[in-house]
Motif scaffolding. Sequence first.
Motif, mmCIF file in Angstrom:
data_model
loop_
_atom_site.group_PDB
_atom_site.id
_atom_site.type_symbol
_atom_site.label_atom_id
_atom_site.label_comp_id
_atom_site.label_asym_id
_atom_site.label_seq_id
_atom_site.Cartn_x
_atom_site.Cartn_y
_atom_site.Cartn_z
ATOM 1 N N LEU A 13 5.229 10.925 -8.697
ATOM 2 C CA LEU A 13 5.989 11.637 -7.803
ATOM 3 C C LEU A 13 6.288 11.088 -6.523
ATOM 4 O O LEU A 13 7.394 10.666 -5.866
ATOM 5 N N ASP A 16 7.886 7.372 -6.677
ATOM 6 C CA ASP A 16 9.119 7.365 -6.673
ATOM 7 C C ASP A 16 9.610 8.803 -7.010
ATOM 8 O O ASP A 16 10.055 9.440 -7.922
ATOM 9 N N PRO A 17 10.132 9.346 -5.822
ATOM 10 C CA PRO A 17 10.631 10.813 -5.745
ATOM 11 C C PRO A 17 11.960 11.250 -6.563
ATOM 12 O O PRO A 17 12.371 12.103 -6.568
ATOM 13 N N GLN A 18 12.652 9.913 -6.703
ATOM 14 C CA GLN A 18 13.998 9.956 -7.170
ATOM 15 C C GLN A 18 13.963 9.848 -8.678
ATOM 16 O O GLN A 18 14.889 10.041 -9.597
ATOM 17 N N ALA A 19 12.824 9.556 -9.324
ATOM 18 C CA ALA A 19 12.833 9.413 -10.923
ATOM 19 C C ALA A 19 13.244 10.710 -11.559
ATOM 20 O O ALA A 19 12.812 11.654 -11.262
ATOM 21 N N PRO A 20 14.007 10.547 -12.607
ATOM 22 C CA PRO A 20 14.277 11.616 -13.462
ATOM 23 C C PRO A 20 12.995 12.188 -14.027
ATOM 24 O O PRO A 20 12.145 11.293 -14.298
ATOM 25 N N ASN A 21 12.951 13.455 -14.492
ATOM 26 C CA ASN A 21 12.002 13.961 -15.080
ATOM 27 C C ASN A 21 11.485 13.362 -16.184
ATOM 28 O O ASN A 21 10.378 13.417 -16.496
ATOM 29 N N ILE A 51 11.045 18.219 -1.964
ATOM 30 C CA ILE A 51 11.618 16.794 -2.127
ATOM 31 C C ILE A 51 12.819 16.772 -1.140
ATOM 32 O O ILE A 51 13.593 17.466 -1.060
ATOM 33 N N GLN A 52 12.299 15.714 -0.014
ATOM 34 C CA GLN A 52 13.097 15.354 0.887
ATOM 35 C C GLN A 52 13.867 14.074 0.669
ATOM 36 O O GLN A 52 13.025 13.072 0.449
ATOM 37 N N ASN A 53 14.990 13.768 1.271
ATOM 38 C CA ASN A 53 15.742 12.402 1.445
ATOM 39 C C ASN A 53 15.491 12.176 2.750
ATOM 40 O O ASN A 53 15.547 13.067 3.678
ATOM 41 N N ARG A 54 15.004 11.007 3.116
ATOM 42 C CA ARG A 54 14.768 10.613 4.380
ATOM 43 C C ARG A 54 15.929 9.773 5.232
ATOM 44 O O ARG A 54 16.620 8.854 4.301
#
Length: 151
Positions: A13, A16-21, A51-54
């Motif tokens: 996670l 790659d925080p944007q990875a689909p589940n 979960i944040q976008n930077r």
Amino acid sequence: MPDRTDHRILRHLMADPQAPNAVLAQRAGVAPASLWRRLEKLRETGVIAAIQNRIDWRKLGYEVQVSLRFTLDKTSPRAFDEFMAAAREVPEVTEIQTFLGSVDLRLSVIARDMAHWQQIYRDRILTLPHVSDSDALMLVSTIKDSGELAL
């Protein structure tokens, strides 16, 4: 307490925080339903806070980043509260941290350029209450910027 599987999920996670589940489940070696349950438990227990976008402020035209360290005049019992309330009102302040030791607080400030920084400093920073000493560090480059830790 998170187990080894949770740690493996967290490693993937963070990478790659944007990875689909479904992709995250495959990478972590768990079933999608198991991943979902584990993520929910990690959120409920506060292990995963958000979960944040930077935002890359430089790409939006903010070329100057300054770290300001402050020591407050603590003769007023409300010095911290009043300083923090005033600092929160400065739109260019992106972060406020408090410390124990000779430095009481640190502000992260962004500006478009040096002229904008000078305006922020004169009009907003110098007017912050209860300051007994301050120090400014201008960011030159970032070598490492990661919240990751080996799990």
